[in-house]
Design an enzyme around this catalytic site. Structure first.
Site, PDB file in Angstrom:
ATOM      1  CE  LYS A  39     113.013  27.775   4.419  1.00 28.17           C
ATOM      2  NZ  LYS A  39     112.983  27.858   5.880  1.00 28.17           N
ATOM      3  CE1 TYR A  48     133.651  44.301 -18.026  1.00 31.96           C
ATOM      4  CE2 TYR A  48     132.612  42.428 -16.932  1.00 31.96           C
ATOM      5  CZ  TYR A  48     132.686  43.311 -18.006  1.00 31.96           C
ATOM      6  OH  TYR A  48     131.800  43.196 -19.037  1.00 31.96           O
TER       7      TYR A  48
HETATM    8  C1  PLP Z   1     113.630  26.919   6.529  1.00 29.22           C
HETATM    9  C2  PLP Z   1     113.075  26.442   7.802  1.00 29.22           C
HETATM   10  C3  PLP Z   1     113.359  25.144   8.266  1.00 29.22           C
HETATM   11  C4  PLP Z   1     114.336  24.210   7.592  1.00 29.22           C
HETATM   12  O1  PLP Z   1     115.641  24.513   8.007  1.00 29.22           O
HETATM   13  P1  PLP Z   1     116.917  23.670   7.518  1.00 29.22           P
HETATM   14  O2  PLP Z   1     118.022  24.260   8.300  1.00 29.22           O
HETATM   15  O3  PLP Z   1     117.068  23.918   6.052  1.00 29.22           O
HETATM   16  O4  PLP Z   1     116.648  22.255   7.839  1.00 29.22           O
HETATM   17  C5  PLP Z   1     112.702  24.709   9.400  1.00 29.22           C
HETATM   18  N1  PLP Z   1     111.850  25.523  10.056  1.00 29.22           N
HETATM   19  C6  PLP Z   1     111.576  26.781   9.667  1.00 29.22           C
HETATM   20  C7  PLP Z   1     110.628  27.622  10.449  1.00 29.22           C
HETATM   21  C8  PLP Z   1     112.195  27.295   8.532  1.00 29.22           C
HETATM   22  O5  PLP Z   1     111.934  28.546   8.140  1.00 29.22           O
END
Ligand code: PLP
Length: 384
Positions: free
Chosen positions: A44, A272
């Site tokens: 994702k 800044y």
């Molecule tokens: C993002 C996600 C993962 C992966 O998690 P990691 O900690 O990056 O391995 C697994 N399951 C779900 C439902 C997620 O949203």
């Protein structure tokens, strides 16, 4: 933006993505798991900022069994390059998105009877069943049917003619720091499954473990798949992770260059808000990167970078396009020099976990914060 008209211009701030390391990581993770475990590659958010199509293609090549993404757009990007590759949507669908399940041939996450009815209607219209993964909420309090109500939802799925159960899963809330609660979540999940008569477990993906979960997965039991995000990119879910033994390698590194070197007298304030006063005559270098690239403003006065293999401190606030560092103790720094924000240089290293700590955040968020301005350059085994 790996190939654009501007790609012939010299690079000012860029990320390097080592696809050969990604492939080695998947194979190492697999080898550390029981042989029957299937591998759900979580890609994702543009594959955690690594670039979705390139990452997906390489992970499929390396033997991923299923891809998990958050949105339809992400699923479509995978479908574009991989007709037939199995894809699971982890997020809830908006009602007007339902029909794309059939159009793009996706598996949906199901948490409610209402979703079962909606997806059944899509399957009916398409003339073939929609695959779904039943998600069980065992204590995350986000998606999924509350574990006590899972059997009733399973009955709805079983009764729906155009929904086909392809998996069952849950998600841990604190797999990295609350082992007792994680164990309780596993138990709630397995208890819920035991109360679902006729569940065809042998035909399903049965999964709970994300990167941090894998660490506490003692004996797979009913589980036959893992859902790996961060770890496949060579990043440990927490600093003391036992997964360090798996020896994955970072896939991502973050680079910029020196734009200007100059001397400033002791007592000068820098950047800044004048949050930093130089306590000595100082040679500063101005970097060609700022928060407009993904160097977080929260890391002002805290971050370090590598120049000529030496750690140099960020002075004052990070600005949108430029960041000031102290190079007084590094001889010979000149405009054009390579600077590492995350990664290795001449034996020195800044990990993404350390970098994230300077901004009070986590590697997951850091990777999602590298902006569109930053080209991703792909390194392959053949060095092209
Ligand atoms: C993002 C996600 C993962 C992966 O998690 P990691 O900690 O990056 O391995 C697994 N399951 C779900 C439902 C997620 O949203």
């Amino acid at each position: 933006m790996s190939t654009t008209l501007t790609s012939r211009l010299p690079l000012r701030c860029w990320a390097e993505i080592d696809l050969a390391a990604l492939e080695r990581n998947l194979r190492l993770i697999r080898a550390s798991l029981p042989a029957h475990m299937r591998y759900v590659a979580v890609i994702k958010a543009d594959a955690y900022g690594h670039g979705l199509p390139q990452t997906a293609a390489r992970l499929m090549h390396a033997g991923a069994d299923l891809f998990a993404v958050a949105t339809l757009a992400e699923a479509a990007a995978i479908r574009e390059i991989g007709p037939g590759w199995p894809i699971l949507l982890l997020s809830p669908l908006l009602p007007e998105e339902d029909r794309y399940l059939a159009d793009y041939d996706l598996a949906a996450t199901v948490s409610s009877a209402e979703e079962v009815a909606r997806f059944d209607a899509v399957g009916r219209a398409a003339g073939r069943p929609i695959p779904v993964h039943l998600k069980i909420d065992t204590g995350m309090g986000r998606l999924g049917v509350w574990h006590e109500e899972a059997p009733a939802l399973w009955e709805k799925i079983r009764a729906a003619s155009h929904v086909r159960l392809a998996g069952v899963f849950t998600h841990f809330a604190s797999p990295d720091d609350d082992l007792a609660f994680t164990a309780e979540q596993r138990k709630r999940f397995l208890d819920a499954l035991a109360r679902c008569p006729g569940l065809p477990l042998d035909d399903l993906f049965v999964h709970a473990d994300n990167s941090a979960g894998i660490e506490t997965m003692s004996g797979a039991g009913l589980f036959n798949a893992v859902r790996v995000g961060l770890l496949q990119f060579g990043i440990l879910p927490h600093p003391h992770s036992l997964l360090a033994q798996v020896r994955t390698e970072p896939v991502f590194s973050f680079h910029t260059r020196v734009g200007l070197v100059k001397k400033l007298p002791r007592g000068t304030t820098v950047s800044y808000g004048r949050t930093r006063t130089l306590n000595r005559d100082t040679t500063v270098a101005i970097l060609c990167a700022g928060y407009g690239d993904g160097l977080p403003r929260a890391a002002s006065n805290r971050a370090q970078v590598l120049v000529r293999g030496r750690r140099c401190a960020v002075l004052g606030r990070v600005t949108m396009d430029q960041t000031i560092i102290d190079v007084t103790d590094v001889p010979g720094v000149a405009a054009g020099d390579a600077v590492v924000l995350v990664g290795r240089q001449e034996g020195a290293e800044i990990s993404i976990t350390e970098f994230s700590g300077w901004a009070d955040t986590i590697p997951w968020e850091t990777l999602c914060s590298v902006t569109k301005r930053v080209p991703r350059l792909y390194r392959t085994a053949l060095g092209v």
